[in-house]
Design an enzyme around this catalytic site. Structure first.
Site, PDB file in Angstrom:
ATOM      1  N   GLN A 294      -4.604   3.986   5.081  1.00  0.00           N
ATOM      2  CA  GLN A 294      -3.964   3.468   4.163  1.00  0.00           C
ATOM      3  C   GLN A 294      -3.434   1.895   3.965  1.00  0.00           C
ATOM      4  O   GLN A 294      -3.352   0.919   3.017  1.00  0.00           O
ATOM      5  CB  GLN A 294      -2.901   3.648   4.576  1.00  0.00           C
ATOM      6  CG  GLN A 294      -0.879   2.916   3.976  1.00  0.00           C
ATOM      7  CD  GLN A 294      -0.677   4.015   2.642  1.00  0.00           C
ATOM      8  OE1 GLN A 294      -1.555   4.960   1.952  1.00  0.00           O
ATOM      9  NE2 GLN A 294      -0.110   3.389   1.447  1.00  0.00           N
TER      10      GLN A 294
ATOM     11  N   GLY B 247       1.394   6.862  -5.847  1.00  0.00           N
ATOM     12  CA  GLY B 247       2.183   6.888  -6.580  1.00  0.00           C
ATOM     13  C   GLY B 247       2.525   4.701  -7.053  1.00  0.00           C
ATOM     14  O   GLY B 247       2.439   4.255  -7.528  1.00  0.00           O
TER      15      GLY B 247
ATOM     16  N   GLY C 248       9.327   5.936   4.110  1.00  0.00           N
ATOM     17  CA  GLY C 248       8.803   7.325   3.864  1.00  0.00           C
ATOM     18  C   GLY C 248       9.339   8.018   5.711  1.00  0.00           C
ATOM     19  O   GLY C 248      10.244   8.613   5.935  1.00  0.00           O
TER      20      GLY C 248
ATOM     21  N   GLU D 265       3.266  -0.781   2.852  1.00  0.00           N
ATOM     22  CA  GLU D 265       2.761  -1.552   1.976  1.00  0.00           C
ATOM     23  C   GLU D 265       1.555  -2.595   2.052  1.00  0.00           C
ATOM     24  O   GLU D 265       1.941  -3.325   1.420  1.00  0.00           O
ATOM     25  CB  GLU D 265       4.080  -1.729   0.993  1.00  0.00           C
ATOM     26  CG  GLU D 265       3.965  -0.407   0.326  1.00  0.00           C
ATOM     27  CD  GLU D 265       5.927  -0.513  -0.672  1.00  0.00           C
ATOM     28  OE1 GLU D 265       6.012  -1.265  -0.935  1.00  0.00           O
ATOM     29  OE2 GLU D 265       6.443  -0.439   0.587  1.00  0.00           O
TER      30      GLU D 265
END
Ligand SMILES: Cc1cc2nc3c(=O)[nH]c(=O)nc-3n(C[C@H](O)[C@H](O)[C@H](O)COP(=O)(O)OP(=O)(O)OC[C@H]3O[C@@H](n4cnc5c(N)ncnc54)[C@H](O)[C@@H]3O)c2cc1C
Ligand code: SF4
Lengths: 334, 708
Positions: B594, B238, B508, B660
């Protein structure tokens, strides 16, 4: 749905007839370019004639020590052929620096030469484009043209030819052989791509409906020491921003033969003949290499946003010829 | 080991539990889920940047085999014009309502047919004519329409006397930086399948938060929120681009209602580029005033970004300036420039990422001009408390990141002079950047049932967009319940599971973990002596401390080594190291993946990614992966991402988000390394060879020809 007929044949004469007799029929080789363009709506052939069963995939020798590359030989097969690697290393390198392993396994010699430009306006059917729809205009000239031509363009089209393989081939004086209904023919690669003029949609001198059967590459002594260098906006999987194929034969401090061609700068692979003559017959010095690059690029006419390509092409000619010179051990006389 | 003798799952490296399904192709993404009676919609997008639709001639399309019909503004149902999302009302949401075209790429019709091929072919025959109007996409900080950005995230900073401190500074760096429009480019294009049943909307959608999106859809279609059921079981990435309610879902729901059967709308890659929001371009002016010894006196960061007049949006570039370094005067300003573009959409560290590039480049320029080591300069200006907020930090392990990173990278051996390391035609340089990323939680609710077979069913509206969130939350639940991971049945990706934070804002997993931990606590109390099944639910809304008295951030230090070819301007990254302080790490394997993924995204931003619009038409020219370059494998060097020990005191389990932060500091570290290699500062991203070749070669002319 846009429907089309599909035929496969193992006979050249039948293939020629199947295409000649049908308006909008096209040969299908690896399909890596044609099928993409069909999906984008840029090409919409009524019939595809699959030529992969024709026995045109051989790589053979010519009596003079050159090579015959069959039209349906895959890009992978050509790049891996020991004779290609030994006699024309730049050709093998150029192919291997293009596309990806999967694509090269499908892509063929004939298809590679006939692949269409990667200009973004050409592939977007909601845009005008003289090359796609003659007379509709060229949005790239005033639009996004960072990666467009600096040489040989006209107001009608500023696109570049995307092939890597064609760059060393043009440097080595390759000849395109074909069969047409009225018999066989041959066109030197240097005359194969038509000047842009006012009809950029007319891309090659290949007669309508003709089938490329092979590309022959004559024996070129210098080609044994040849090199291809490709510069692009990332390390792999991108078309050339500018590329150079170079071959050098220096004896007794004198350039006997030199071959130079540029990719990514014009609507065709660009044989740098001015630079070649500036170097041929003289010593190989830094000044002469630099002057040769300058003389070739003197004719360059960059667009608003691609002047960097002139610097890049110039530097690349210098860098690659200099590297080759170092390889031949002939650089010490400067 | 926890008190029950079960090895703690948090802190253990475990592969994704759905990993096998994914690599064998058994995991079903939205477009893979078969639905009986399905019809297919194909989107037609506007080709002018501003104007009005004069006519849509669908005659030929309607005559084609399999075509069920064409929806456009003349026959589409009305939608709620006031529907909104995270940033408030979003006038771009109601599609097919009128003839106005506010940006190129706007969906203006949907062709619906029995098969996607039929729909696509028919869509190609739809003839649209426009009354085009002059458009404006000319972005700049000084644009006449520029206005202060929304302060939804809080007021901009203004502490101390900026001009006086600048005047008193021995050195003032005052530079302007640019970043381009960028597209998320998730592997899975946006796709949705929708159907209606008894006044309920059901949809499978590729998105980052089905609960939030169900709320938007309910508001848009003016139905009771309980009547919107959205599922997103597996999502193929996403990067922020699926945090908002996408055109695929709105159009699928409209068509499903209109034609009375399920409809799937799958965007093509080109349509993802054209019709879904991107990171907006930014222009940022940074002024830093410093004493001769390197101490900062004044920091001023004024950032502008483009948006659409249709919706509010914040690209919060000024965050670094207010928290990274101490200075007596700090001012930040954020400017929004409305243009004829589609509304932007949060992307890979919105604000922080482009902001860090500008700010940490400027910090490096201070080091350069004062002749101070850039790492030392950063260490010298560390704040004790939030430089603007005055509040203590809940945990601030940035110095540890910088020091440990420097040790591993071999920074001590670095020659500070630019353009002095050469290997043949390659110039070599290294650079560093520090970054802070705001952390926190959003309200979420969870339900856990202790089943009679000894397993625990955990239900939470979390989303796993490929990060491993599902696997991480299983570990959190197992530890919170004091059982092994094999006893947890995790149900996520469904708006019916209740209100929960989406996979966005790096929140999240922390938000959902918080809810699971609290629910497990409640369940364990209920369980004592009770017979199963027993269920407990907790909504964390009242538990969240909205006005904490501490600043909460995650941190990273990034080190990069690059080479720059003097003949061609090609920049390649040789080494990339990121040290991270992200609270207690739930699953080091997944966390590292990640972060490495994020660092690759940062590399790609630094060197490759650039959305280019036609200067005449305003349309996006780079609307596919041939034109929009993302780093290829060959561009990506060995990357090291590791953690310093950290614990977030504001979270019951010590967690923080790390979605992020992997991205955020990389572009500046690479840009700083390019300066160190070449001696030329690149203040515009991407640092593509066209930008580099002329400057680098011009200085190099005499040596470039090494033959003579
Ligand atoms: C993602 C991607 C990346 C790529 N990157 C590169 C790159 O970096 N460098 C590069 O050089 N190329 C690159 N390519 C292009 C690739 O090399 C060409 O698509 C390929 O060489 C075409 O060969 P083909 O056999 O598949 O041709 P096809 O697609 O089958 O045909 C192309 C055209 O040639 C015609 N044709 C084919 N064979 C004959 C014949 N014998 N006689 C007459 N007409 C014929 C067809 O009718 C068609 O018009 C890339 C392609 C893709 C999809
Ligand atoms: S440069 Fe050529 S191919 Fe590109 S838009 Fe212009 S005419 Fe078409």
């Amino acid at each position: 749905m846009r429907e089309f007929a599909y035929r496969r044949t193992s006979r050249i004469d039948e293939a020629l007839h199947l295409v000649a007799r049908h308006e909008g029929a096209r040969f299908l080789a690896g399909g890596t370019n044609l099928v993409d363009l069909m999906k984008a709506g840029v090409e919409s052939p009524a019939r595809l004639v699959d030529i992969r069963s024709l026995t045109l995939d051989e790589i053979g020798e010519t009596p003079d020590g050159g090579l015959v590359l069959g039209a349906t030989a895959t890009n992978s097969a050509v790049a891996a052929d020991p004779r290609v690697r030994g006699r024309y290393p730049a050709l093998s390198q150029a192919i291997l620096l293009g596309a990806s392993g999967q694509l090269r396994n499908m892509a063929t010699v004939g298809g590679n030469l006939l692949q269409r430009t990667r200009c973004a306006y050409f592939t977007d059917t909601s845009e005008p484009c003289n090359r796609r729809v003659p007379g509709s205009g060229c949005p790239a000239i005033d639009g996004a043209h960072h990666n467009h031509a600096i040489l040989g363009w006209t107001r009608h089209c500023v696109a570049t030819h995307p092939s890597d393989m064609a760059v060393p081939l043009i440097a080595f004086d390759a000849v395109v052989r074909y069969e047409a209904l009225d018999g066989p023919g041959a066109i030197p690669l240097s005359e194969f791509y038509l000047p842009v003029g006012d009809r950029p949609d007319r891309e090659t001198a290949l007669p309508d409906g003709a089938l490329i059967t092979a590309v022959t590459v004559p024996a070129v002594k210098a080609a044994g020491r040849s090199r291809y260098r490709k510069v692009r906006e990332r390390a792999s999987y991108a078309f050339a921003t500018v590329s150079v194929a170079a071959a050098l034969d220096v004896r007794d401090g004198v350039v006997q033969d030199v071959r130079l061609a540029l990719g990514g700068v014009a609507s065709r692979p660009w044989r740098a003949r001015l630079a070649e003559s500036a170097l041929r017959g003289g010593p190989l010095t830094a000044e002469r290499i630099s002057a040769a690059a300058d003389v070739e690029l003197a004719a360059a006419e960059p667009l608003r946003d691609n002047a960097y390509k002139v610097t890049l092409a110039r530097n690349l000619i210098e860098a690659v010829v200099t590297e080759l010179a170092a390889d031949t051990g002939e650089e010490s006389n400067g | 080991m926890n008190p029950d003798g079960i090895t703690a799952a948090v802190g253990e490296s475990r592969p994704r539990i759905e990993g096998r399904l994914k690599v064998t192709g058994a995991a079903r993404y939205t477009a893979d889920v078969p639905v009986a009676g399905l019809a297919h919609g194909w989107v037609v997008t506007a080709t002018v940047s501003r104007g009005r639709i004069r006519d849509i001639d669908a005659g030929e399309a309607l005559a084609q085999p399999g075509v069920l019909g064409v929806l456009d503004h003349r026959n589409a149902r009305r939608l709620n014009p006031d529907a909104g999302q995270y940033f408030g009302p979003d006038r771009s949401l109601p599609l097919l309502q009128d003839e106005v075209v506010a940006y190129a790429g706007r969906p203006i019709a949907l062709v619906v047919a029995e098969t996607p091929e039929q729909a696509r072919a028919a869509a190609a025959t739809v003839r649209v004519t426009y009354d085009a109007e002059p458009h404006d996409i000319e972005f700049s900080l000084a644009h006449p329409a520029a206005r202060p950005a929304s302060t939804l995230f809080g007021p901009e900073a203004d502490t101390g006397d900026l001009e006086a401190e600048l005047a008193a500074s021995a050195l003032v760096v005052d530079e302007v930086y640019h970043t381009p429009e960028e597209n998320h480019s998730a592997m899975e294009p946006h796709v949705a399948t929708a159907w209606w049943q008894d006044g309920h909307l059901h949809a499978l959608d590729s998105d980052q938060g089905p609960f939030g999106i169900s709320q938007v859809m309910a508001s848009l279609f003016l139905i009771d929120p309980e009547r919107a059921h959205i599922r997103a079981e597996h999502v193929g990435g996403g990067f922020g681009g699926k945090t908002v309610c996408g055109p695929q879902l709105i159009l699928a729901a409209m068509a499903a209602e209109h034609f009375g059967r399920p409809v799937r709308v799958a965007l093509t890659r080109r349509q993802v580029f054209l019709a879904t929001g991107s990171r907006p371009p930014t222009e940022q002016r940074v002024r830093i005033g410093a004493d001769a010894d390197g101490r900062f006196r004044a920091v001023h960061h004024h950032a502008a970004f483009a948006l659409s007049p249709l919706a509010e949006y914040i690209e919060w570039c000024t965050e670094q300036a207010r928290t990274l370094y101490a200075a007596p005067a700090i001012r930040t300003e954020l400017t929004a420039v409305p243009l004829d573009l589609l509304p932007p959409c949060s992307m890979r560290g919105p604000g922080a990422t482009p902001g860090s590039f500008a700010f940490e480049s400027a910090v490096d320029e201070v080091a350069e001009r004062l002749g101070i080591d850039p790492l030392r300069l950063r260490l010298l200006n560390q704040p004790e408390v939030g430089p603007v907020s005055g509040r203590p930090f809940s945990s601030r392990r940035l110095v540890a990141c910088l020091q440990e990173g420097a040790r591993r990278f071999g920074w001590a051996q670095r020659d500070p002079r630019p353009r002095v390391r050469r290997e043949g035609d390659l110039l070599v340089g290294t650079g560093v950047a520090a970054v802070a990323f705001i952390a926190g939680v959003f309200p979420s609710s969870a339900t856990i049932t202790a089943e009679t077979d000894g397993t625990f069913s955990v239900r939470i509206g979390a989303t796993d967009i490929g990060t491993g969130a599902r696997t991480a939350l299983i570990a959190v639940a197992a530890d919170a319940l004091g059982v092994g991971v094999e006893r947890i049945r995790m149900h996520i990706g469904d708006s019916d599971l209740g209100m929960a934070a989406g996979a966005g804002g790096s929140r999240g997993t922390t938000s959902c973990a918080f809810a699971i931990v609290e629910t497990a606590k409640a369940l364990r109390e209920k369980l004592a002596g009770a017979t199963t099944p027993v269920t407990a639910s907790v909504d964390t809304t009242p538990l969240i401390n909205w006005r904490p008295d501490e600043d909460r951030y995650t941190y990273s230090a990034v080190f990069a080594e690059v080479t720059v070819d003097v003949a061609t301007g090609e920049v390649r990254v040789r080494r990339l190291l990121g040290m991270f302080a992200v609270g207690r790490v739930i699953n080091p394997l997944l966390a590292r993946s990640q972060l490495i993924g994020g660092m690759i995204g940062g590399l790609s931003m630094a060197l490759h990614e650039e959305g280019v619009r036609d200067p005449v038409t305003g349309r996006l020219v780079t609307a596919d992966f041939a034109g929009y370059h993302i780093s290829a494998h060959a561009d990506v060097p060995g990357i090291e991402a590791d953690f310093v020990a950290d614990y977030e005191p504001q979270d019951p389990s010590g967690f923080n988000g790390l979605g992020e932060i992997g991205n955020a500091g990389v572009a500046a570290a690479i840009a700083n390394a390019v300066w160190h290699a070449t001696g030329t500062r690149h203040r515009t991203l991407p640092i593509s060879l066209g930008r580099v070749v002329e400057s680098v070669a011009a200085q190099d002319r005499p040596q470039a020809v090494g033959v003579a």
